[in-house]
Design a protein around this motif. Structure first.
Motif, PDB file in Angstrom:
ATOM      1  N   ASN A  38       0.945  -1.408  -0.041  1.00 36.27           N
ATOM      2  CA  ASN A  38       0.018   0.158   0.030  1.00 36.27           C
ATOM      3  C   ASN A  38       0.850   1.240  -0.031  1.00 36.27           C
ATOM      4  O   ASN A  38       1.842   1.463   0.879  1.00 36.27           O
ATOM      5  N   GLU A  40       0.239   3.892   0.778  1.00 34.99           N
ATOM      6  CA  GLU A  40       0.215   4.903   2.166  1.00 34.99           C
ATOM      7  C   GLU A  40       1.335   4.797   3.001  1.00 34.99           C
ATOM      8  O   GLU A  40       1.478   5.534   3.721  1.00 34.99           O
ATOM      9  N   LYS A  43       4.115   7.412   3.283  1.00 27.71           N
ATOM     10  CA  LYS A  43       3.888   8.572   3.814  1.00 27.71           C
ATOM     11  C   LYS A  43       4.722   8.398   5.083  1.00 27.71           C
ATOM     12  O   LYS A  43       4.883   9.684   5.781  1.00 27.71           O
TER      13      LYS A  43
END
Length: 249
Positions: A38, A40, A43
């Motif tokens: 993922n 994400e 980040k």
């Protein structure tokens, strides 16, 4: 400076381990499995981090990036989906690092079969119903040892988590039935377990292929099979008031 292999978890960015998070957030170079991890999770990386998607790299290029980073005194993270001990291509990487005398640390992750169990709200090991879990895959372009065929494992009729096989689900179900599972055995397919776009299909060995075809799911999905998905269960002895052990008399 060692290369850190980190299991990213099944998809939900909060399911990375705390140790994995610290490695990722302190990394100077990250090589991640872009087709499965993922994004994400990236980040968590610092703004200066150099990020490479291994989906576009071959093994030699991955090792070259690791070697270059370590030799430059940088913290290098190789970010794998789930846990790298299951279909993670770990061994080939660490053997090449060994040959280069480059050290490495292994930080395990939550495998997708564990994330899938939570999403399905099941326990793979139910007393007197299933006390084993078989993790396997259907033979495709990557061969499977003859003694580890889906059909041979089916004879145990226990809980089974089948990876990398959703595109061959009709063949998988045929082999499971031929191996000994009844056609009415509960079965499920879970697409992108723990991701925001997770999808769950529930059926039987007989009905699941049609459900998958209707849903258009052909990849990035786990197949779960067995009575662990059924309605029957038995209480464990662990918390039985009449069961004595060293901590409770």
């Amino acid at each position: 400076m060692n290369v850190k292999f980190v299991g990213a978890g099944p998809g939900d960015p909060e399911l990375i381990t705390l140790k994995g998070y610290h490695a990722l957030s302190n990394a100077d170079v990250v090589i991640y499995a872009g087709s499965l991890v993922n994004p994400e999770l990236l980040k968590y990386c610092k703004p200066s981090c150099e990020i490479h998607d291994s989906a576009y790299l071959n093994l030699d290029e991955i090792i070259e990036l690791c070697e270059k980073g370590v030799n430059s005194g940088k913290s290098v993270v190789r970010l794998h989906t789930g846990d790298f001990s299951i279909y993670g291509s770990l061994r080939e990487q660490i053997e090449r690092l060994n040959a280069l005398e480059i050290g490495y640390d292994l930080i395990p992750g939550v495998s997708s079969f564990l994330g899938a169990a939570s999403s399905l709200e099941i326990e793979y090991t139910i007393p007197e119903i299933s006390q084993s879990l078989i993790i396997t895959r259907m033979e495709g372009r990557t061969p499977v040892p003859k003694a580890e065929s889906i059909r041979s494992f089916a004879a145990h009729k226990t809980s089974m988590a089948i990876f990398l096989s959703s595109g061959m689900i009709s063949d998988v179900m045929t082999e499971l039935i031929a191996g000994g599972y009844p056609k009415a055995t509960p079965a499920a397919m879970i697409y992108k377990a723990t991701w925001p776009d997770e999808r769950i299909l529930r059926g039987t060995l007989e009905t699941l292929p049609a459900l998958a075809a209707e849903a258009g799911i052909t990849k990035t999905a786990l197949i779960i099979v067995g009575e662990c998905l059924g309605k029957s269960y038995n209480d464990s002895k662990l918390y039985d008031k009449d069961f004595k052990h060293e901590f409770r008399s």
